[in-house]
Design an enzyme around this catalytic site. Structure first.
Site, PDB file in Angstrom:
ATOM      1  CD  GLU A  78      -2.837  -1.288   0.234  1.00 18.09           C
ATOM      2  OE1 GLU A  78      -3.008  -0.380  -0.671  1.00 18.09           O
ATOM      3  OE2 GLU A  78      -3.457  -2.372  -0.132  1.00 18.09           O
ATOM      4  CB  CYS A 140      -5.922  -2.837   6.618  1.00 21.60           C
ATOM      5  SG  CYS A 140      -5.707  -4.555   7.280  1.00 21.60           S
ATOM      6  CG  HIS A 164      -4.157  -5.127   2.282  1.00 20.45           C
ATOM      7  ND1 HIS A 164      -4.474  -3.862   2.059  1.00 20.45           N
ATOM      8  CD2 HIS A 164      -4.817  -5.528   3.410  1.00 20.45           C
ATOM      9  CE1 HIS A 164      -5.539  -3.420   3.096  1.00 20.45           C
ATOM     10  NE2 HIS A 164      -5.589  -4.485   3.756  1.00 20.45           N
TER      11      HIS A 164
END
Ligand code: PCA
Length: 198
Positions: A78, A140, A164
């Site tokens: 991410e 998250c 992830h």
């Protein structure tokens, strides 16, 4: 380099979470005083508090947080965390949030890990990998934002990022159209990424 490696407990009715299984496998198979595995609760705010306590206790140079993202086809790094919580999924305390500006801080904060190099290391092992611009709006993203915001607020010399990971096959037995990746392959990918950071 001291690395804080976090994973999450199961949520949403699942019995396992491959993010924590990956972290545990790495910590168990390559025990090292420099890798600190940490299990985070899937709860807004408490998850950030647990992570920040570990940051203060362990004083890591690097934080890599790992979470499950069912539906993703490969490991996704991410790039950005947003100051928004917006999910119909209750956290493990039953809390549903549809809010903006939950935490005092900028609208977005960016990963400070070398994502391109980490992705290249995974490709070299023969696995696909993605750099994602969307960490979701659930716990998250909340943890990723909370950690980056704490580092920035306290001017800490810590690099932090978030990965992830997909479902593992046992989670998709009744969902044959959903993608999955074996725990061993996910672990190999995260290990490849860590080798860039060490
Ligand atoms: N995945 C969730 C929270 C915990 C986890 O492993 C998410 O993507 O927000």
């Amino acid at each position: 380099m001291k690395i804080l490696l976090t994973g999450f407990e199961p949520f949403g009715g699942e019995e396992i979470n491959p993010s924590w299984m990956t972290v545990k496998l790495i910590a168990d198979t390559q025990p090292s005083a420099d890798i600190f595995p940490l299990l985070l609760p899937v709860e807004y705010y408490k998850s950030v508090d647990v992570a920040i306590n570990a940051v203060n206790d362990f004083a890591p140079d690097i934080i890599l947080s790992v979470g499950q993202a069912g539906g993703r086809t490969c490991v996704n790094f991410e790039n950005v965390a947003v100051n928004i919580a917006d999910s119909d999924t209750p956290d493990n305390a039953g809390v549903i949030l549809h809010t903006v500006n939950r935490i005092n801080g900028p609208d977005r904060l960016y990963s400070t890990l070398p994502l391109a190099e980490m992705a290249e290391a995974i490709n070299k092992k023969g696995f696909p990998v993605k750099i994602s611009q969307n960490a979701g709006r659930f716990v998250c993203n909340h943890v990723f934002y909370g950690i980056l915001n704490y580092i920035s607020d306290h001017k800490l010399d810590i690099k932090a990022g978030f990965a992830h990971v997909p479902y593992i096959p046992s989670q998709t037995v009744k969902m044959p159209d959903r993608p999955s990746m074996s725990l061993e392959n996910i672990t190999e990918c995260i290990n490849a990424a860590l080798s860039v950071l060490k």
